[in-house]
Design an enzyme around this catalytic site. Structure first.
Site, PDB file in Angstrom:
ATOM      1  N   HIS A  86      -6.369  25.301  35.205  1.00  0.00           N
ATOM      2  CA  HIS A  86      -5.592  26.009  34.191  1.00  0.00           C
ATOM      3  C   HIS A  86      -4.417  26.697  34.868  1.00  0.00           C
ATOM      4  CE1 HIS A  86      -4.686  28.223  30.531  1.00  0.00           C
ATOM      5  NE2 HIS A  86      -4.357  29.202  31.342  1.00  0.00           N
ATOM      6  N   ASP A 165     -10.529  33.974  19.917  1.00  0.00           N
ATOM      7  CA  ASP A 165      -9.336  34.028  20.762  1.00  0.00           C
ATOM      8  C   ASP A 165      -8.136  33.461  20.030  1.00  0.00           C
ATOM      9  OD1 ASP A 165      -7.819  34.349  23.267  1.00  0.00           O
ATOM     10  OD2 ASP A 165      -7.663  32.180  23.051  1.00  0.00           O
ATOM     11  N   ARG A 172      -1.725  39.009  19.115  1.00  0.00           N
ATOM     12  CA  ARG A 172      -1.097  39.634  20.298  1.00  0.00           C
ATOM     13  C   ARG A 172       0.345  39.182  20.451  1.00  0.00           C
ATOM     14  NH1 ARG A 172      -4.573  37.334  24.577  1.00  0.00           N
ATOM     15  NH2 ARG A 172      -3.110  38.309  25.998  1.00  0.00           N
ATOM     16  N   SER A 187      -8.988  35.826  27.374  1.00  0.00           N
ATOM     17  CA  SER A 187      -8.492  34.758  26.505  1.00  0.00           C
ATOM     18  C   SER A 187      -8.599  33.408  27.228  1.00  0.00           C
ATOM     19  CB  SER A 187      -7.037  35.070  26.144  1.00  0.00           C
ATOM     20  OG  SER A 187      -6.389  33.959  25.599  1.00  0.00           O
ATOM     21  N   LYS A 191     -11.968  30.293  26.745  1.00  0.00           N
ATOM     22  CA  LYS A 191     -11.757  28.887  26.382  1.00  0.00           C
ATOM     23  C   LYS A 191     -12.278  27.960  27.481  1.00  0.00           C
ATOM     24  CE  LYS A 191      -7.571  30.128  25.488  1.00  0.00           C
ATOM     25  NZ  LYS A 191      -6.229  30.485  25.095  1.00  0.00           N
TER      26      LYS A 191
HETATM   27  N1  URA Z   1      -2.754  31.950  27.865  1.00  0.00           N
HETATM   28  C1  URA Z   1      -3.838  32.175  27.088  1.00  0.00           C
HETATM   29  O1  URA Z   1      -4.560  31.259  26.733  1.00  0.00           O
HETATM   30  N2  URA Z   1      -4.090  33.452  26.724  1.00  0.00           N
HETATM   31  C2  URA Z   1      -3.327  34.490  27.101  1.00  0.00           C
HETATM   32  O2  URA Z   1      -3.631  35.599  26.748  1.00  0.00           O
HETATM   33  C3  URA Z   1      -2.206  34.238  27.904  1.00  0.00           C
HETATM   34  C4  URA Z   1      -1.947  32.943  28.279  1.00  0.00           C
END
Ligand code: URA
Length: 429
Positions: A86, A165, A172, A187, A191
């Site tokens: 990621h 999320d 957000r 967040s 995932k």
């Molecule tokens: N990427 C995400 O998935 N969440 C965040 O809060 C920031 C970047």
């Protein structure tokens, strides 16, 4: 069923710098997902968290509550180990494209659930959607079958994965609360843990073009995420990598696909190759396959074969010509010398304004739009030689893109000493 609390009680606790209890966290995430806590209440809580922070226990509980809001995927029946990567997002960050097939060609399955771009950072799905026919939406069954047969899948995350999320991130985004480290860490990791990968490598970007502008903030984010991953049984490491300079030589969609294919063919920009190999090494180590010779897999064409199979499996034609922008505009170097700075944010904003990115998540992107830079920091430039090529279907976009590039680079006299900044700054985990 979580214990009953009250939204104002939870908000006031965080406002007054208290720790939230496990049951307050479980309740507020569950109630928000069900719609029993209103957006305005959750945005007040998100702002209180941004201002007052959360400790490791709170972040871990918050992450688990977001995972519990949806389904968890399970790859344990696959015949290969799994590893994912990621990136916290940057400019010209096309690394997933060569990385996923490279690691798959080494016998490790890569289940990469990706997103679309928002703002100046590009999105992997937007880039891949520039390939004629390619589709981002797969069912779970299709994903499993492709992981078994090809070894790599890059697709959109389904609605069932961490729905809390999805709702909170959108909130957000419009309430100035994206930049809270506890919220970013939970967040991303909710995932990734729900996705079910066995090993995870985090590419935490630091610099002008990244979320994290300072190395200390990037390290704190990396340490928080690595701890969350390890607590959940996912072998997790993070690399802190530079994002003051954009990666490679292009920022856009189709032009970044082309650059990735160049890497898979054994060429491509040196920094893209370096980061792809560094992340691939970590993914293989996490999956217990450090014995594989990555350079050999790249040179043998096996990574390119995996790329083509991965694109075809999602109905794309890897041999079809990529879309091209209808209009181009060349920016030439105003003086001769050495390029000492190329600002990632300036380039990212220019690509976005040319149509490669979107302002709202419903907006379309242009497949051919973007920026090509003809010199990287350390390169000699000649007065009047091309420095950037701007690409778009709509010439009215050139002026705003040119404004973004103003002040976005420095050319110093040719004899100015130049020391390149390291691309991989540190490793956490
Ligand atoms: N990427 C995400 O998935 N969440 C965040 O809060 C920031 C970047």
């Amino acid at each position: 069923m979580p214990m009953q609390h009250d939204a104002v009680e939870v908000i006031s606790a965080k406002r007054d710098q208290h720790e939230l209890s496990d049951s307050q966290i479980d309740w507020v995430i569950d109630a928000y997902t069900r719609g029993a806590v209103a957006d305005e209440q959750m945005s007040a809580l998100a702002m209180a968290i941004l201002l007052n922070g959360m400790n490791r226990r709170e972040i871990s509980r918050w992450t688990n509550a977001m995972i519990a809001s949806g389904v968890r995927m399970d790859f344990s029946t696959l015949s290969r180990p799994t590893a994912d990567k990621h990136s916290t997002g940057g400019v010209g960050d096309k690394i997933t494209l060569p990385l996923a097939p490279l690691v798959a060609a080494c016998g490790v399955a890569v289940p990469q659930l990706s997103g679309r771009g928002l703002g100046h950072t590009g999105g992997t799905l937007d880039k891949l959607e520039s390939i004629p026919g390619w589709r981002a939406l797969l069912s779970n069954e299709e994903m499993m079958a492709q992981l078994e047969s090809v070894g790599a899948v890059v697709c959109a995350a389904g609605d069932g994965l961490a729905p809390a999320d999805k709702k909170l991130y959108a909130l957000r985004d419009v309430t100035g609360t994206v930049e809270a480290i506890p919220l970013i860490a939970s967040s991303i990791m909710s995932k990734k843990i729900a996705e079910g990968t066995g090993a995870l490598v985090l590419d935490v970007k630091v610099g002008t073009g990244a979320f994290m502008k300072s190395i200390d903030a990037a390290r704190e984010l990396a340490e928080t995420m690595v701890a969350l991953g390890q607590d959940a049984g996912v072998r997790t490491v993070a690399l802190l990598t530079d994002m003051s300079t954009p990666l490679g030589r292009t920022a856009g969609n189709a032009i970044e696909v082309q650059e990735s294919v160049d890497v898979l063919a054994g060429g491509g920009p040196a920094d893209v190759v370096e980061l792809t190999l560094a992340l691939a090494r970590e993914m293989l180590a996490g999956a217990g396959r450090s014995d594989v010779d990555l350079a050999d897999v790249l040179a043998s064409g096996r990574a390119m074969d995996a790329w083509k199979a991965m694109i075809r499996a999602q109905d794309g034609d890897p041999d079809a010509p990529l879309p091209q922008a209808r209009e181009s505009h060349v920016v030439t170097a105003p003086s001769a010398g050495v390029l000492t700075r190329l600002d990632a944010m300036a380039v990212g904003m220019a690509a976005w304004r040319l149509g490669a990115g979107r302002a709202r998540k419903e907006d379309p992107v242009q497949a051919g739009a973007g920026v090509v830079w003809h010199a990287r920091p350390g390169d000699a430039v000649t007065e009047g030689a091309p420095l950037f090529t701007l690409l778009t279907d709509e010439p009215a976009r050139f002026d705003r893109a040119l404004e973004s590039l103003e002040g976005g680079y420095d050319i110093a006299p040719a004899d100015t000493p130049f020391t390149p900044a390291p691309l991989v700054i540190d490793r956490v985990g």
